[in-house]
Motif scaffolding. Structure first.
Motif, PDB file in Angstrom:
ATOM      1  N   ARG A   1      65.938 117.612  61.669  1.00  0.00           N
ATOM      2  CA  ARG A   1      65.416 118.078  60.374  1.00  0.00           C
ATOM      3  C   ARG A   1      64.395 119.193  60.559  1.00  0.00           C
ATOM      4  O   ARG A   1      64.412 120.189  59.832  1.00  0.00           O
ATOM      5  N   LEU A   2      63.503 119.025  61.520  1.00  0.00           N
ATOM      6  CA  LEU A   2      62.494 120.042  61.782  1.00  0.00           C
ATOM      7  C   LEU A   2      63.147 121.362  62.200  1.00  0.00           C
ATOM      8  O   LEU A   2      62.802 122.436  61.703  1.00  0.00           O
ATOM      9  N   LEU A   3      64.103 121.280  63.108  1.00  0.00           N
ATOM     10  CA  LEU A   3      64.752 122.484  63.623  1.00  0.00           C
ATOM     11  C   LEU A   3      65.664 123.139  62.586  1.00  0.00           C
ATOM     12  O   LEU A   3      65.761 124.368  62.535  1.00  0.00           O
ATOM     13  N   ARG A   4      66.304 122.335  61.767  1.00  0.00           N
ATOM     14  CA  ARG A   4      67.188 122.857  60.720  1.00  0.00           C
ATOM     15  C   ARG A   4      66.421 123.783  59.776  1.00  0.00           C
ATOM     16  O   ARG A   4      66.961 124.786  59.311  1.00  0.00           O
ATOM     17  N   ASP A   5      65.150 123.476  59.534  1.00  0.00           N
ATOM     18  CA  ASP A   5      64.312 124.338  58.686  1.00  0.00           C
ATOM     19  C   ASP A   5      64.147 125.732  59.281  1.00  0.00           C
ATOM     20  O   ASP A   5      63.825 126.680  58.568  1.00  0.00           O
ATOM     21  N   GLN A   6      64.348 125.861  60.591  1.00  0.00           N
ATOM     22  CA  GLN A   6      64.262 127.156  61.276  1.00  0.00           C
ATOM     23  C   GLN A   6      65.644 127.729  61.597  1.00  0.00           C
ATOM     24  O   GLN A   6      65.764 128.706  62.329  1.00  0.00           O
ATOM     25  N   GLY A   7      66.691 127.093  61.074  1.00  0.00           N
ATOM     26  CA  GLY A   7      68.048 127.583  61.301  1.00  0.00           C
ATOM     27  C   GLY A   7      68.616 127.256  62.662  1.00  0.00           C
ATOM     28  O   GLY A   7      69.531 127.937  63.130  1.00  0.00           O
ATOM     29  N   LEU A   8      68.088 126.206  63.309  1.00  0.00           N
ATOM     30  CA  LEU A   8      68.550 125.816  64.642  1.00  0.00           C
ATOM     31  C   LEU A   8      69.099 124.398  64.643  1.00  0.00           C
ATOM     32  O   LEU A   8      68.699 123.569  63.828  1.00  0.00           O
ATOM     33  N   THR A   9      69.958 124.130  65.607  1.00  0.00           N
ATOM     34  CA  THR A   9      70.374 122.759  65.908  1.00  0.00           C
ATOM     35  C   THR A   9      69.550 122.274  67.101  1.00  0.00           C
ATOM     36  O   THR A   9      68.903 123.077  67.800  1.00  0.00           O
ATOM     37  N   ASN A  10      69.597 120.982  67.368  1.00  0.00           N
ATOM     38  CA  ASN A  10      68.912 120.433  68.550  1.00  0.00           C
ATOM     39  C   ASN A  10      69.399 121.127  69.820  1.00  0.00           C
ATOM     40  O   ASN A  10      68.606 121.464  70.701  1.00  0.00           O
ATOM     41  N   GLN A  11      70.707 121.350  69.914  1.00  0.00           N
ATOM     42  CA  GLN A  11      71.275 121.962  71.118  1.00  0.00           C
ATOM     43  C   GLN A  11      70.829 123.415  71.272  1.00  0.00           C
ATOM     44  O   GLN A  11      70.535 123.868  72.379  1.00  0.00           O
ATOM     45  N   GLN A  12      70.780 124.159  70.168  1.00  0.00           N
ATOM     46  CA  GLN A  12      70.322 125.548  70.247  1.00  0.00           C
ATOM     47  C   GLN A  12      68.859 125.610  70.686  1.00  0.00           C
ATOM     48  O   GLN A  12      68.491 126.435  71.522  1.00  0.00           O
ATOM     49  N   TYR A  13      68.046 124.735  70.118  1.00  0.00           N
ATOM     50  CA  TYR A  13      66.635 124.670  70.525  1.00  0.00           C
ATOM     51  C   TYR A  13      66.541 124.370  72.019  1.00  0.00           C
ATOM     52  O   TYR A  13      65.748 124.982  72.736  1.00  0.00           O
ATOM     53  N   ASN A  14      67.346 123.450  72.489  1.00  0.00           N
ATOM     54  CA  ASN A  14      67.301 123.078  73.893  1.00  0.00           C
ATOM     55  C   ASN A  14      67.678 124.255  74.790  1.00  0.00           C
ATOM     56  O   ASN A  14      67.053 124.471  75.835  1.00  0.00           O
ATOM     57  N   VAL A  15      68.679 125.044  74.409  1.00  0.00           N
ATOM     58  CA  VAL A  15      69.048 126.233  75.186  1.00  0.00           C
ATOM     59  C   VAL A  15      67.859 127.184  75.271  1.00  0.00           C
ATOM     60  O   VAL A  15      67.508 127.662  76.362  1.00  0.00           O
ATOM     61  N   LEU A  16      67.221 127.449  74.136  1.00  0.00           N
ATOM     62  CA  LEU A  16      66.073 128.362  74.125  1.00  0.00           C
ATOM     63  C   LEU A  16      64.924 127.820  74.972  1.00  0.00           C
ATOM     64  O   LEU A  16      64.278 128.561  75.723  1.00  0.00           O
ATOM     65  N   ARG A  17      64.687 126.527  74.879  1.00  0.00           N
ATOM     66  CA  ARG A  17      63.611 125.895  75.636  1.00  0.00           C
ATOM     67  C   ARG A  17      63.868 126.004  77.145  1.00  0.00           C
ATOM     68  O   ARG A  17      62.959 126.310  77.926  1.00  0.00           O
ATOM     69  N   ILE A  18      65.101 125.783  77.551  1.00  0.00           N
ATOM     70  CA  ILE A  18      65.476 125.897  78.969  1.00  0.00           C
ATOM     71  C   ILE A  18      65.251 127.324  79.461  1.00  0.00           C
ATOM     72  O   ILE A  18      64.677 127.543  80.535  1.00  0.00           O
ATOM     73  N   LEU A  19      65.693 128.303  78.675  1.00  0.00           N
ATOM     74  CA  LEU A  19      65.551 129.702  79.084  1.00  0.00           C
ATOM     75  C   LEU A  19      64.081 130.122  79.142  1.00  0.00           C
ATOM     76  O   LEU A  19      63.679 130.849  80.052  1.00  0.00           O
ATOM     77  N   ARG A  20      63.278 129.670  78.194  1.00  0.00           N
ATOM     78  CA  ARG A  20      61.852 130.005  78.227  1.00  0.00           C
ATOM     79  C   ARG A  20      61.197 129.389  79.462  1.00  0.00           C
ATOM     80  O   ARG A  20      60.423 130.046  80.158  1.00  0.00           O
ATOM     81  N   ARG A  21      61.520 128.139  79.710  1.00  0.00           N
ATOM     82  CA  ARG A  21      60.914 127.447  80.854  1.00  0.00           C
ATOM     83  C   ARG A  21      61.280 128.131  82.171  1.00  0.00           C
ATOM     84  O   ARG A  21      60.450 128.257  83.070  1.00  0.00           O
TER      85      ARG A  21
END
Length: 166
Positions: free
Chosen positions: A35-55
Protein backbone atom coordinates in the motif's frame (compact mmCIF):
# COMPACT_ATOMS: atom_id res chain seq x y z
CA UNK A 1 -2.65 -20.32 16.37
CA UNK A 2 -2.76 -23.61 18.26
CA UNK A 3 -6.28 -24.48 17.31
CA UNK A 4 -7.72 -27.90 18.06
CA UNK A 5 -8.24 -30.26 15.11
CA UNK A 6 -11.81 -30.70 13.97
CA UNK A 7 -13.43 -34.11 13.89
CA UNK A 8 -11.81 -36.22 11.18
CA UNK A 9 -8.97 -33.73 10.75
CA UNK A 10 -5.36 -34.71 11.40
CA UNK A 11 -3.43 -33.07 14.23
CA UNK A 12 -0.81 -30.68 12.97
CA UNK A 13 2.80 -30.37 14.07
CA UNK A 14 4.42 -27.32 15.62
CA UNK A 15 6.22 -26.88 12.28
CA UNK A 16 2.87 -26.64 10.51
CA UNK A 17 1.61 -23.95 12.90
CA UNK A 18 4.90 -22.04 12.60
CA UNK A 19 4.66 -22.14 8.79
CA UNK A 20 1.05 -20.93 8.81
CA UNK A 21 1.88 -18.12 11.26
CA UNK A 22 4.90 -17.09 9.20
CA UNK A 23 3.00 -17.03 5.89
CA UNK A 24 0.06 -15.20 7.43
CA UNK A 25 2.33 -12.57 9.03
CA UNK A 26 4.50 -12.17 5.92
CA UNK A 27 1.37 -11.62 3.83
CA UNK A 28 0.12 -8.91 6.18
CA UNK A 29 3.51 -7.16 6.21
CA UNK A 30 3.79 -7.41 2.42
CA UNK A 31 0.32 -5.90 2.03
CA UNK A 32 1.22 -2.96 4.26
CA UNK A 33 4.41 -2.28 2.30
CA UNK A 34 2.47 -2.74 -0.94
CA UNK A 35 0.00 0.00 0.00
CA UNK A 36 2.79 2.41 0.88
CA UNK A 37 4.69 1.72 -2.34
CA UNK A 38 1.57 1.78 -4.53
CA UNK A 39 1.12 5.44 -3.53
CA UNK A 40 4.46 6.07 -5.27
CA UNK A 41 3.58 3.98 -8.34
CA UNK A 42 5.76 1.01 -7.33
CA UNK A 43 5.24 -2.65 -6.53
CA UNK A 44 7.14 -4.43 -3.74
CA UNK A 45 9.32 -6.11 -6.38
CA UNK A 46 10.13 -2.84 -8.16
CA UNK A 47 11.09 -1.23 -4.85
CA UNK A 48 13.30 -4.21 -4.09
CA UNK A 49 15.12 -3.88 -7.44
CA UNK A 50 15.79 -0.19 -6.77
CA UNK A 51 16.92 -0.93 -3.21
CA UNK A 52 19.35 -3.62 -4.41
CA UNK A 53 20.83 -1.30 -7.04
CA UNK A 54 21.22 1.59 -4.58
CA UNK A 55 22.87 -0.66 -2.02
CA UNK A 56 25.31 -2.02 -4.61
CA UNK A 57 26.23 1.48 -5.83
CA UNK A 58 26.96 0.31 -9.37
CA UNK A 59 25.30 -1.36 -12.33
CA UNK A 60 24.54 -5.07 -11.95
CA UNK A 61 23.70 -7.78 -14.47
CA UNK A 62 19.92 -8.20 -14.58
CA UNK A 63 20.18 -11.88 -13.66
CA UNK A 64 22.16 -11.00 -10.54
CA UNK A 65 19.44 -8.53 -9.55
CA UNK A 66 16.87 -11.30 -10.07
CA UNK A 67 18.84 -13.66 -7.79
CA UNK A 68 18.86 -11.08 -4.98
CA UNK A 69 15.14 -10.33 -4.99
CA UNK A 70 13.23 -11.08 -1.81
CA UNK A 71 10.36 -12.57 -3.82
CA UNK A 72 11.35 -14.38 -6.96
CA UNK A 73 9.66 -13.15 -10.13
CA UNK A 74 9.22 -15.19 -13.28
CA UNK A 75 10.38 -12.44 -15.64
CA UNK A 76 12.92 -9.89 -14.45
CA UNK A 77 12.82 -8.31 -17.92
CA UNK A 78 9.24 -7.05 -17.51
CA UNK A 79 10.01 -5.72 -14.06
CA UNK A 80 13.01 -3.78 -15.33
CA UNK A 81 11.02 -2.62 -18.40
CA UNK A 82 8.50 -0.90 -16.14
CA UNK A 83 11.22 0.72 -14.02
CA UNK A 84 12.97 1.94 -17.17
CA UNK A 85 9.72 3.45 -18.51
CA UNK A 86 9.43 5.36 -15.21
CA UNK A 87 13.06 6.56 -15.67
CA UNK A 88 14.19 4.87 -12.43
CA UNK A 89 16.75 2.58 -14.10
CA UNK A 90 18.74 2.39 -17.31
CA UNK A 91 19.88 -0.72 -19.14
CA UNK A 92 22.81 -1.39 -21.38
CA UNK A 93 24.22 -4.47 -23.06
CA UNK A 94 27.58 -5.79 -22.00
CA UNK A 95 30.17 -5.03 -24.68
CA UNK A 96 31.91 -8.39 -24.20
CA UNK A 97 28.84 -10.62 -23.90
CA UNK A 98 25.73 -9.29 -25.63
CA UNK A 99 23.55 -11.76 -23.68
CA UNK A 100 24.28 -9.84 -20.45
CA UNK A 101 22.15 -6.80 -19.66
CA UNK A 102 23.48 -4.35 -17.06
CA UNK A 103 20.97 -2.40 -14.96
CA UNK A 104 21.77 0.82 -13.11
CA UNK A 105 19.65 3.05 -10.91
CA UNK A 106 19.17 6.61 -12.19
CA UNK A 107 19.26 9.85 -10.18
CA UNK A 108 15.43 9.78 -10.38
CA UNK A 109 15.41 6.29 -8.86
CA UNK A 110 17.75 7.40 -6.10
CA UNK A 111 15.57 10.43 -5.39
CA UNK A 112 12.47 8.25 -5.19
CA UNK A 113 14.17 5.91 -2.71
CA UNK A 114 15.33 8.87 -0.69
CA UNK A 115 11.72 10.08 -0.43
CA UNK A 116 10.64 6.58 0.62
CA UNK A 117 13.33 6.01 3.26
CA UNK A 118 11.50 7.72 6.12
CA UNK A 119 8.01 6.35 5.34
CA UNK A 120 9.51 2.82 5.08
CA UNK A 121 11.33 3.30 8.39
CA UNK A 122 8.13 4.63 10.01
CA UNK A 123 6.15 1.63 8.75
CA UNK A 124 8.71 -0.88 10.01
CA UNK A 125 8.76 0.85 13.39
CA UNK A 126 4.96 0.70 13.54
CA UNK A 127 4.77 -2.96 12.47
CA UNK A 128 7.31 -4.12 15.03
CA UNK A 129 6.58 -1.65 17.83
CA UNK A 130 5.41 -4.37 20.24
CA UNK A 131 8.62 -6.41 20.01
CA UNK A 132 11.67 -5.42 22.08
CA UNK A 133 15.01 -5.22 20.26
CA UNK A 134 16.28 -8.50 21.75
CA UNK A 135 13.22 -10.33 20.37
CA UNK A 136 13.67 -8.67 16.97
CA UNK A 137 17.29 -9.82 16.86
CA UNK A 138 16.27 -13.35 17.85
CA UNK A 139 13.49 -13.34 15.24
CA UNK A 140 16.00 -12.33 12.57
CA UNK A 141 18.40 -15.09 13.70
CA UNK A 142 15.65 -17.71 13.57
CA UNK A 143 14.46 -16.58 10.15
CA UNK A 144 18.03 -16.47 8.81
CA UNK A 145 18.62 -20.01 10.09
CA UNK A 146 15.41 -21.25 8.49
CA UNK A 147 16.23 -19.47 5.25
CA UNK A 148 19.79 -20.82 5.17
CA UNK A 149 18.61 -24.40 5.58
CA UNK A 150 16.13 -23.89 2.77
CA UNK A 151 18.88 -22.37 0.61
CA UNK A 152 21.12 -25.34 1.36
CA UNK A 153 18.32 -27.53 0.06
CA UNK A 154 18.25 -25.54 -3.19
CA UNK A 155 15.40 -23.16 -2.37
CA UNK A 156 16.68 -19.65 -2.75
CA UNK A 157 18.96 -16.65 -2.52
CA UNK A 158 20.50 -14.54 0.29
CA UNK A 159 19.31 -14.53 3.93
CA UNK A 160 16.95 -12.19 5.75
CA UNK A 161 19.68 -9.91 7.04
CA UNK A 162 21.83 -10.24 3.90
CA UNK A 163 21.34 -8.51 0.55
CA UNK A 164 17.62 -8.95 0.79
CA UNK A 165 17.16 -6.88 3.89
CA UNK A 166 15.80 -3.35 3.53
Amino acid sequence: MTEEPRAGQAEHSPQYFAAVALVRTADRISNRFGRLLRDQGLTNQQYNVLRILRREGRALPSLEVAERLIQQVPAITGLIDRLEKQSYVVRRRCEHDRRVIWVEITPGGLELLSRLDQPIEDLTQQLFRHLPVDQLRRLTEVLDTLYSTMQDEGAGDAGVSGDNAG
